[in-house]
Design a protein around this motif. Sequence first.
Motif, PDB file in Angstrom:
ATOM      1  N   VAL A 211       0.832  -1.203   0.000  1.00  0.00           N
ATOM      2  CA  VAL A 211       0.000   0.000   0.000  1.00  0.00           C
ATOM      3  C   VAL A 211       0.868   1.255   0.000  1.00  0.00           C
ATOM      4  O   VAL A 211       0.546   2.250  -0.671  1.00  0.00           O
ATOM      5  N   GLN A 212       1.971   1.220   0.730  1.00  0.00           N
ATOM      6  CA  GLN A 212       2.879   2.369   0.719  1.00  0.00           C
ATOM      7  C   GLN A 212       3.401   2.630  -0.689  1.00  0.00           C
ATOM      8  O   GLN A 212       3.491   3.785  -1.126  1.00  0.00           O
ATOM      9  N   GLU A 213       3.725   1.567  -1.411  1.00  0.00           N
ATOM     10  CA  GLU A 213       4.185   1.734  -2.787  1.00  0.00           C
ATOM     11  C   GLU A 213       3.078   2.267  -3.690  1.00  0.00           C
ATOM     12  O   GLU A 213       3.296   3.179  -4.494  1.00  0.00           O
ATOM     13  N   ASP A 214       1.877   1.704  -3.565  1.00  0.00           N
ATOM     14  CA  ASP A 214       0.787   2.071  -4.468  1.00  0.00           C
ATOM     15  C   ASP A 214       0.174   3.427  -4.124  1.00  0.00           C
ATOM     16  O   ASP A 214       0.007   4.286  -4.987  1.00  0.00           O
ATOM     17  N   GLN A 215      -0.181   3.616  -2.855  1.00  0.00           N
ATOM     18  CA  GLN A 215      -0.961   4.778  -2.460  1.00  0.00           C
ATOM     19  C   GLN A 215      -0.115   6.025  -2.250  1.00  0.00           C
ATOM     20  O   GLN A 215      -0.635   7.133  -2.351  1.00  0.00           O
ATOM     21  N   LEU A 216       1.162   5.880  -1.925  1.00  0.00           N
ATOM     22  CA  LEU A 216       1.990   7.038  -1.619  1.00  0.00           C
ATOM     23  C   LEU A 216       3.076   7.248  -2.667  1.00  0.00           C
ATOM     24  O   LEU A 216       3.070   8.250  -3.388  1.00  0.00           O
ATOM     25  N   ARG A 217       4.001   6.313  -2.786  1.00  0.00           N
ATOM     26  CA  ARG A 217       5.061   6.470  -3.778  1.00  0.00           C
ATOM     27  C   ARG A 217       4.502   6.485  -5.203  1.00  0.00           C
ATOM     28  O   ARG A 217       4.944   7.276  -6.044  1.00  0.00           O
ATOM     29  N   GLY A 218       3.552   5.610  -5.467  1.00  0.00           N
ATOM     30  CA  GLY A 218       3.014   5.519  -6.821  1.00  0.00           C
ATOM     31  C   GLY A 218       2.336   6.786  -7.276  1.00  0.00           C
ATOM     32  O   GLY A 218       2.472   7.201  -8.429  1.00  0.00           O
ATOM     33  N   VAL A 219       1.568   7.416  -6.386  1.00  0.00           N
ATOM     34  CA  VAL A 219       0.874   8.654  -6.749  1.00  0.00           C
ATOM     35  C   VAL A 219       1.884   9.741  -7.097  1.00  0.00           C
ATOM     36  O   VAL A 219       1.720  10.471  -8.081  1.00  0.00           O
ATOM     37  N   TYR A 220       2.943   9.856  -6.296  1.00  0.00           N
ATOM     38  CA  TYR A 220       3.965  10.871  -6.589  1.00  0.00           C
ATOM     39  C   TYR A 220       4.634  10.591  -7.932  1.00  0.00           C
ATOM     40  O   TYR A 220       4.851  11.505  -8.740  1.00  0.00           O
ATOM     41  N   GLN A 221       4.969   9.331  -8.205  1.00  0.00           N
ATOM     42  CA  GLN A 221       5.673   9.018  -9.446  1.00  0.00           C
ATOM     43  C   GLN A 221       4.793   9.280 -10.672  1.00  0.00           C
ATOM     44  O   GLN A 221       5.274   9.816 -11.677  1.00  0.00           O
ATOM     45  N   ILE A 222       3.523   8.924 -10.598  1.00  0.00           N
ATOM     46  CA  ILE A 222       2.632   9.210 -11.722  1.00  0.00           C
ATOM     47  C   ILE A 222       2.538  10.715 -11.952  1.00  0.00           C
ATOM     48  O   ILE A 222       2.586  11.204 -13.085  1.00  0.00           O
ATOM     49  N   TYR A 223       2.434  11.458 -10.871  1.00  0.00           N
ATOM     50  CA  TYR A 223       2.374  12.921 -10.976  1.00  0.00           C
ATOM     51  C   TYR A 223       3.615  13.461 -11.680  1.00  0.00           C
ATOM     52  O   TYR A 223       3.522  14.299 -12.596  1.00  0.00           O
ATOM     53  N   ARG A 224       4.787  13.001 -11.283  1.00  0.00           N
ATOM     54  CA  ARG A 224       6.016  13.487 -11.907  1.00  0.00           C
ATOM     55  C   ARG A 224       6.154  12.990 -13.336  1.00  0.00           C
ATOM     56  O   ARG A 224       6.638  13.716 -14.215  1.00  0.00           O
ATOM     57  N   THR A 225       5.732  11.767 -13.595  1.00  0.00           N
ATOM     58  CA  THR A 225       5.843  11.212 -14.939  1.00  0.00           C
ATOM     59  C   THR A 225       5.042  12.028 -15.948  1.00  0.00           C
ATOM     60  O   THR A 225       5.447  12.205 -17.095  1.00  0.00           O
ATOM     61  N   PHE A 226       3.902  12.536 -15.519  1.00  0.00           N
ATOM     62  CA  PHE A 226       3.067  13.330 -16.418  1.00  0.00           C
ATOM     63  C   PHE A 226       3.418  14.814 -16.384  1.00  0.00           C
ATOM     64  O   PHE A 226       2.631  15.652 -16.810  1.00  0.00           O
ATOM     65  N   GLY A 227       4.616  15.124 -15.891  1.00  0.00           N
ATOM     66  CA  GLY A 227       5.110  16.488 -16.015  1.00  0.00           C
ATOM     67  C   GLY A 227       4.884  17.375 -14.824  1.00  0.00           C
ATOM     68  O   GLY A 227       5.210  18.569 -14.870  1.00  0.00           O
ATOM     69  N   GLY A 228       4.325  16.853 -13.721  1.00  0.00           N
ATOM     70  CA  GLY A 228       4.126  17.667 -12.532  1.00  0.00           C
ATOM     71  C   GLY A 228       5.448  18.046 -11.892  1.00  0.00           C
ATOM     72  O   GLY A 228       6.393  17.255 -11.862  1.00  0.00           O
ATOM     73  N   GLU A 229       5.524  19.259 -11.360  1.00  0.00           N
ATOM     74  CA  GLU A 229       6.749  19.754 -10.747  1.00  0.00           C
ATOM     75  C   GLU A 229       6.822  19.378  -9.275  1.00  0.00           C
ATOM     76  O   GLU A 229       5.842  19.533  -8.540  1.00  0.00           O
ATOM     77  N   ASP A 230       7.989  18.884  -8.850  1.00  0.00           N
ATOM     78  CA  ASP A 230       8.185  18.637  -7.429  1.00  0.00           C
ATOM     79  C   ASP A 230       8.158  19.980  -6.695  1.00  0.00           C
ATOM     80  O   ASP A 230       8.720  20.975  -7.164  1.00  0.00           O
ATOM     81  N   MET A 231       7.489  20.012  -5.552  1.00  0.00           N
ATOM     82  CA  MET A 231       7.343  21.236  -4.768  1.00  0.00           C
ATOM     83  C   MET A 231       7.576  20.924  -3.298  1.00  0.00           C
ATOM     84  O   MET A 231       7.551  19.757  -2.890  1.00  0.00           O
ATOM     85  N   SER A 232       7.795  21.951  -2.507  1.00  0.00           N
ATOM     86  CA  SER A 232       7.845  21.753  -1.066  1.00  0.00           C
ATOM     87  C   SER A 232       6.437  21.461  -0.571  1.00  0.00           C
ATOM     88  O   SER A 232       5.442  21.939  -1.129  1.00  0.00           O
TER      89      SER A 232
END
Length: 604
Positions: A449-470
Amino acid sequence: MRPGGATRGVRASGRGLAALLVLALCAAAGAPRPACARQGAAPKQARQEGPAARTLYRISLELDFDARTYRGRERLRWVNRDGGAASVLYFHLYPNLRADDERPAAQAQAETSTPQEPRLEVTEVRAAGGQALAFSPEEGGATLRVQLREPVAPGAAAEIELSFKGSVPEIDPDETSLPAHVVQQVGAAMRDTREIRRARDTNFVSRGVMLLGSFYPVLAARPGGDWQRRVEPSVGDIFFTDVADYEVSVTTAAEVAVYTSGREAGGAQQARGGARAFEGADLRGFALVAGRNLRSEEREAGSVRVRSVFTPEHEKVGRRVLAVAADAARAFEARFGPLPLKTVTVTEAPLVAGFGSAEFAGLAVIASAFYVDFDSPLMRALPELVREQRASVEDNLEFAAAGGLARQWWGAAVGSDPARQPVLHEALAQFSALLYVQDVRGAESARQVQEDQLRGVYQIYRTFGGEDMSADRAAREYRNSFQYAAVVASKGALMFVELRQLLGEERFFKALRGYYEANRLEVAEMEDLRAAFAAVAELPQRRALTRTFNRWLSERRGDEDIAPPNPQLLAALGITPEQQQAARDRNAFSRLGRFFWRQMTRIR
């Protein structure tokens, strides 16, 4: 509802990858609800004990369910807990909140018989003795200023009575379907669109269910003696107030069931006509859900009674949600301490697309679109590609229900300013939902769940061009729910995973219990959280503790600490970098939308 997403290092292969991407996008739909900004931090006031020292709302509500209107009378006793006298009270009229670009249209629609936005109007304000008090709207009608006849000294109380009336719009069912939720999230991912939560998101009627998230004048928070006068719309929560006691009576048609933030006074009265009485102590607001076809089941879970509300066609899923909520309540009470609430309700409601969940004091709402019964005849008739996603969809619903319970600890019991420091409640709630999975289903399930619900959401966001932010910014600085879920909720929650490894089990949970107890029924600041962890850390750990907070909240290290963008994912979808940029236009978005439609959105 927070979604499932692609795991770290996910392979770019086939339908499973597509399903993970869809679930990650759906997940971001569970990000936020609205907020009220404030400047600077104020010291906490010592909480006075005893009923006479508390703010008390006595509300009589007459609800015309079919006309989507209501009238009410609110008698408020406010106790001045601050060091200075006060001669003015400020109230928030949350149904009137509009973003700048909504106001011209809202003004035009105010004259029509079918308004598209909710409306709350105060018609009269009087002192307890019956004298009329001067009042005036501010902030476009979202704030009400009431002039008292004489100042209220510290420790003294003022009593006033407000008469009000309101209405809510009817939402098109198509706006609340699972396809609508998925397509909306695709838009947020691909076009980086700006989202602002609207008052209609939590005050509406649709599919025979009414949700009134804030139907009455709400006294503004006043930490440090300064009224928080302005409500600022954003992608996050907007509701912000101090705790108070409530006595509420609701009069409506006998066949309309009503469930609220409080418990029924004197026992369940759903089958009776006339007024139904509810009460609740130390609540941050009072919300209700109503409908002719609503059902409920409940059970004891530690010191709190948990209830699940659902429609007849979702009975099986509603019972599963009840089991999850009860397990979560027991786990959180054991980990953090008991709630001040006696009853917590988890209910489905047809929330609009992109708004997968909403939490109020004592009442957690999950979008009906995610109450999917895979054993129903309709589901058995759908393609295998849809049916094989059962485990992922059910896991998402379980995580959302646990998160809704967690927000009763972080947000309702321990308050925080959701506009200025949204990471305080969002990150703790997400981490707590992960903790529930560990305690109930085991360490391996929690790891996945940590991989899917937390890490996965961040990676999909970045993969589609989202900018890392504080992650420690104000809610207004995040563009949409997808960005908010990836940065505020996911990065914030993963910080607690890191802190747990740094401090060890005993010290980590001692810090969380200390933070909860010290700030229960108060409004916490980020410094309160930092101090709670510093108090339990050994001297050599304190420097590392500071670095951990700064790295995860203030710095942009997500790609290094969580997962970098995954070009293989785009390649599996047949999207080149050039096409990804072009996908921000309407035609490319339409093509991607059709892809997700085929893969997932037949689930209803």
